[in-house]
Design a protein around this motif. Structure first.
Motif, PDB file in Angstrom:
ATOM      1  N   GLN A  35       0.831  -1.202   0.000  1.00 38.83           N
ATOM      2  CA  GLN A  35       0.000   0.000   0.000  1.00 38.83           C
ATOM      3  C   GLN A  35       0.868   1.256   0.000  1.00 38.83           C
ATOM      4  O   GLN A  35       2.012   1.249   0.469  1.00 38.83           O
ATOM      5  N   THR A  36       0.283   2.331  -0.507  1.00 41.96           N
ATOM      6  CA  THR A  36       0.875   3.656  -0.422  1.00 41.96           C
ATOM      7  C   THR A  36       0.128   4.445   0.635  1.00 41.96           C
ATOM      8  O   THR A  36      -1.102   4.470   0.657  1.00 41.96           O
ATOM      9  N   VAL A  37       0.881   5.083   1.516  1.00 43.74           N
ATOM     10  CA  VAL A  37       0.297   5.874   2.591  1.00 43.74           C
ATOM     11  C   VAL A  37       0.770   7.318   2.436  1.00 43.74           C
ATOM     12  O   VAL A  37       1.972   7.578   2.374  1.00 43.74           O
ATOM     13  N   ARG A  38      -0.178   8.236   2.349  1.00 43.29           N
ATOM     14  CA  ARG A  38       0.140   9.671   2.248  1.00 43.29           C
ATOM     15  C   ARG A  38      -0.397  10.366   3.492  1.00 43.29           C
ATOM     16  O   ARG A  38      -1.576  10.268   3.807  1.00 43.29           O
ATOM     17  N   GLN A  39       0.491  11.079   4.205  1.00 45.02           N
ATOM     18  CA  GLN A  39       0.124  11.720   5.468  1.00 45.02           C
ATOM     19  C   GLN A  39       0.623  13.160   5.479  1.00 45.02           C
ATOM     20  O   GLN A  39       1.650  13.478   4.875  1.00 45.02           O
ATOM     21  N   ILE A  40      -0.106  13.998   6.173  1.00 42.63           N
ATOM     22  CA  ILE A  40       0.144  15.435   6.146  1.00 42.63           C
ATOM     23  C   ILE A  40       0.832  15.869   7.434  1.00 42.63           C
ATOM     24  O   ILE A  40       0.415  15.499   8.533  1.00 42.63           O
ATOM     25  N   ILE A  41       1.881  16.666   7.289  1.00 33.97           N
ATOM     26  CA  ILE A  41       2.510  17.303   8.439  1.00 33.97           C
ATOM     27  C   ILE A  41       2.501  18.815   8.225  1.00 33.97           C
ATOM     28  O   ILE A  41       2.608  19.294   7.091  1.00 33.97           O
ATOM     29  N   GLU A 117       2.253  23.142   4.847  1.00 32.94           N
ATOM     30  CA  GLU A 117       1.671  21.803   4.914  1.00 32.94           C
ATOM     31  C   GLU A 117       2.345  20.922   3.873  1.00 32.94           C
ATOM     32  O   GLU A 117       2.338  21.242   2.682  1.00 32.94           O
ATOM     33  N   LEU A 118       2.937  19.838   4.343  1.00 34.43           N
ATOM     34  CA  LEU A 118       3.686  18.948   3.475  1.00 34.43           C
ATOM     35  C   LEU A 118       3.042  17.572   3.485  1.00 34.43           C
ATOM     36  O   LEU A 118       2.595  17.081   4.524  1.00 34.43           O
ATOM     37  N   ALA A 119       3.003  16.943   2.318  1.00 37.43           N
ATOM     38  CA  ALA A 119       2.493  15.586   2.190  1.00 37.43           C
ATOM     39  C   ALA A 119       3.670  14.633   2.068  1.00 37.43           C
ATOM     40  O   ALA A 119       4.486  14.760   1.139  1.00 37.43           O
ATOM     41  N   LEU A 120       3.776  13.701   3.015  1.00 36.21           N
ATOM     42  CA  LEU A 120       4.813  12.676   2.978  1.00 36.21           C
ATOM     43  C   LEU A 120       4.168  11.377   2.523  1.00 36.21           C
ATOM     44  O   LEU A 120       3.242  10.876   3.178  1.00 36.21           O
ATOM     45  N   THR A 121       4.654  10.843   1.415  1.00 34.83           N
ATOM     46  CA  THR A 121       4.071   9.640   0.832  1.00 34.83           C
ATOM     47  C   THR A 121       5.061   8.492   0.956  1.00 34.83           C
ATOM     48  O   THR A 121       6.233   8.631   0.580  1.00 34.83           O
ATOM     49  N   VAL A 136      -3.848  10.413  18.007  1.00 35.19           N
ATOM     50  CA  VAL A 136      -4.824  11.460  17.687  1.00 35.19           C
ATOM     51  C   VAL A 136      -4.114  12.627  16.995  1.00 35.19           C
ATOM     52  O   VAL A 136      -3.996  13.724  17.556  1.00 35.19           O
ATOM     53  N   PRO A 137      -3.609  12.418  15.773  1.00 39.49           N
ATOM     54  CA  PRO A 137      -2.902  13.502  15.095  1.00 39.49           C
ATOM     55  C   PRO A 137      -3.820  14.612  14.610  1.00 39.49           C
ATOM     56  O   PRO A 137      -3.354  15.709  14.298  1.00 39.49           O
ATOM     57  N   LEU A 138      -5.133  14.316  14.521  1.00 41.06           N
ATOM     58  CA  LEU A 138      -6.116  15.281  14.031  1.00 41.06           C
ATOM     59  C   LEU A 138      -5.760  15.796  12.646  1.00 41.06           C
ATOM     60  O   LEU A 138      -6.033  16.949  12.292  1.00 41.06           O
ATOM     61  N   ARG A 139      -5.149  14.918  11.856  1.00 41.17           N
ATOM     62  CA  ARG A 139      -4.815  15.186  10.459  1.00 41.17           C
ATOM     63  C   ARG A 139      -5.184  13.948   9.660  1.00 41.17           C
ATOM     64  O   ARG A 139      -4.646  12.865   9.904  1.00 41.17           O
ATOM     65  N   THR A 140      -6.083  14.088   8.722  1.00 45.25           N
ATOM     66  CA  THR A 140      -6.507  12.947   7.923  1.00 45.25           C
ATOM     67  C   THR A 140      -5.360  12.460   7.050  1.00 45.25           C
ATOM     68  O   THR A 140      -4.695  13.257   6.375  1.00 45.25           O
ATOM     69  N   ASP A 199      -8.196  18.584  11.313  1.00 45.29           N
ATOM     70  CA  ASP A 199      -7.757  19.207  10.057  1.00 45.29           C
ATOM     71  C   ASP A 199      -7.869  20.730  10.060  1.00 45.29           C
ATOM     72  O   ASP A 199      -7.909  21.355   8.994  1.00 45.29           O
ATOM     73  N   THR A 200      -7.912  21.339  11.245  1.00 42.44           N
ATOM     74  CA  THR A 200      -7.996  22.802  11.315  1.00 42.44           C
ATOM     75  C   THR A 200      -6.882  23.429  12.140  1.00 42.44           C
ATOM     76  O   THR A 200      -6.793  24.659  12.221  1.00 42.44           O
ATOM     77  N   ASP A 201      -6.061  22.622  12.795  1.00 40.89           N
ATOM     78  CA  ASP A 201      -4.932  23.123  13.572  1.00 40.89           C
ATOM     79  C   ASP A 201      -5.377  24.090  14.663  1.00 40.89           C
ATOM     80  O   ASP A 201      -4.879  25.213  14.774  1.00 40.89           O
ATOM     81  N   ARG A 202      -6.305  23.620  15.495  1.00 46.47           N
ATOM     82  CA  ARG A 202      -6.797  24.424  16.608  1.00 46.47           C
ATOM     83  C   ARG A 202      -6.410  23.803  17.947  1.00 46.47           C
ATOM     84  O   ARG A 202      -7.040  24.051  18.973  1.00 46.47           O
ATOM     85  N   ARG A 203      -5.344  23.010  17.943  1.00 45.39           N
ATOM     86  CA  ARG A 203      -4.822  22.458  19.192  1.00 45.39           C
ATOM     87  C   ARG A 203      -4.120  23.555  19.994  1.00 45.39           C
ATOM     88  O   ARG A 203      -3.707  24.576  19.438  1.00 45.39           O
ATOM     89  N   PHE A 204      -3.959  23.298  21.287  1.00 46.07           N
ATOM     90  CA  PHE A 204      -3.277  24.270  22.150  1.00 46.07           C
ATOM     91  C   PHE A 204      -1.921  24.702  21.597  1.00 46.07           C
ATOM     92  O   PHE A 204      -1.648  25.910  21.506  1.00 46.07           O
ATOM     93  N   PRO A 205      -1.003  23.767  21.203  1.00 45.66           N
ATOM     94  CA  PRO A 205       0.292  24.239  20.708  1.00 45.66           C
ATOM     95  C   PRO A 205       0.181  25.074  19.432  1.00 45.66           C
ATOM     96  O   PRO A 205       0.954  26.025  19.244  1.00 45.66           O
ATOM     97  N   ASP A 206      -0.770  24.749  18.550  1.00 44.86           N
ATOM     98  CA  ASP A 206      -0.958  25.539  17.330  1.00 44.86           C
ATOM     99  C   ASP A 206      -1.356  26.968  17.673  1.00 44.86           C
ATOM    100  O   ASP A 206      -0.839  27.940  17.087  1.00 44.86           O
TER     101      ASP A 206
END
Length: 393
Positions: A35-41, A117-121, A136-140, A199-206
């Motif tokens: 499988q290919t996995v694409r994740q956002i940082i 925002e970077l996509a790592l595949t 719980v990365p809160l990033r799809t 997917d909105t970056d509303r965490r405390f550190p953000d």
């Protein structure tokens, strides 16, 4: 590669990870094969180059990565045309991360900024076994069958899966000016962001980073929150005293460590034993652990910033809130606010989000709905409670 002596590798993104082999199972666990996995940082800080940290820390077998690519993300699983570049380790496109270890990618010379925002595949041709993951990365994230490393988007691909957990990524570093102050948010779900909007970056550190940027602060905060993590007891994740060095003290560029622990030490024993009662730690136990945290942070030459234990009286997690546990939380918070606290400064989380009429519970306007975690407005209140002067180098 630049040899500029005025720049140093500095943490610009972190994602605390846990094992898929624990006894307590709260979050989704999974593996991948062919499988290919694409994740956002999303970067918390910028620099003239970056490198990616890939992890197989809790894997039982070597992790074969058949290829990795990094690109600027557009929306969803889409990437910006022309921004895609290979991620190599030791000059190789195809590499293996040994069981129990992490690897750093070769430097990628690319100017990046805070908020990028970077996509790592990752192409994962072989069975990975249960993954080392972030709960719980809160990033799809996205997974599809086959090799789709360079696909401009994974949308509408047959077999597309959306991932709520993050896999095999523990961080990214940037080449930033030497001396850039970095605060590590080292704690539990109140740092990782449970209860805030995905997917909105509303965490405390953000939100704290937004305040720092608005104030012209040259540093930033990276997030090492781990939901359900405890100060004194393993599972979920290694306990705080066990993971402190790796996840905070050894973070490149770290100058400050913010901590939030205690909730899960008090709540998980009852949650796991429900409906039977279960003993939790005493205030003396938690105070001793927090004191050890502060001492170790200071011994490493870093500043230690405490936060009070958040309110949780009305949580709907069965067995979590008990009169005894709430009394311990009040006693620990009184100590943190008092003259005997060993921390350099305090952000009073409890006061920031508590119901004035019942300080053991989260006020309705800040409650995510479960009585245990704050929503976006609550996360903003937490960020506003931090004295920015305490984070200066």
């Amino acid at each position: 590669m630049t040899t500029d002596s005025t720049a140093s590798w500095t943490a610009a993104f972190r994602s605390a990870v846990l094992s898929s082999h624990e006894d307590i199972e709260i979050f989704e666990r999974r593996s991948f094969a062919a499988q290919t996995v694409r994740q956002i940082i999303r970067l918390d800080g910028g620099g003239s180059a970056l490198r990616i940290r890939l992890t197989n820390r809790y894997g039982k077998h070597p992790l074969h990565i058949g290829g990795a690519r990094l690109a600027r993300r557009t929306e969803g699983s889409g990437i910006e045309p022309g921004s895609d570049t290979p991620v190599r380790v030791g000059g190789a496109d195809d590499f293996t991360v040994p069981a129990g270890e992490e690897v750093l990618s070769d430097p990628i010379e690319r100017n990046v900024r805070a908020g990028d925002e970077l996509a790592l595949t990752l192409w994962l041709p072989d069975a990975t076994g249960p993954s080392t993951h972030s709960a719980v990365p809160l990033r799809t994230g996205y997974a599809v069958p086959g090799n789709a490393l360079t696909a401009p988007t994974l949308a509408a691909t047959d077999g597309l899966e959306e991932l709520v957990t993050r896999h095999f990524i523990s961080g990214a570093d940037v080449l930033a000016p030497t001396g850039t102050p970095v605060a590590v948010a080292f704690g539990d779900s109140w740092f990782e962001g449970t209860g805030t909007t995905p997917d909105t970056d509303r965490r405390f550190p953000d939100l704290l980073n937004e305040r720092l940027r608005a104030a012209g602060h040259r540093g930033w905060v990276v997030n090492q929150g781990l939901s359900a993590n405890r100060l004194l007891t393993d599972e979920v994740g290694e306990h705080a005293l066990g993971r402190l060095r790796r996840d905070a003290l050894d973070v490149p560029g770290a100058t400050h460590v913010l901590i939030h622990f205690g909730l899960n030490d008090l709540g998980i024993p009852g949650q796991e034993a429900y409906p039977e009662p279960a003993p939790g730690p005493t205030a003396a136990d938690l105070i001793a652990g927090l004191t050890t945290l502060a001492d170790r942070i200071h011994d490493a030459g870093l500043s230690a910033v405490a936060t009070t234990v958040g309110p949780y009286k009305d949580t709907d997690v069965e067995g979590y809130a008990t009169p005894a546990g709430l009394a311990v939380a009040r006693e620990v918070n009184a100590w943190l606010r008092g003259p005997d606290s060993p921390f350099d400064s305090l952000a009073d989380f409890a006061a920031a989000v508590a119901d004035p009429a019942d300080p053991d519970r989260i006020r309705d306007a800040h409650d995510s709905g479960d009585g245990l975690h704050v929503n976006d407005a609550g996360a903003q209140a937490l960020a506003d409670s931090v004295d920015l002067a305490a984070l200066k180098a």
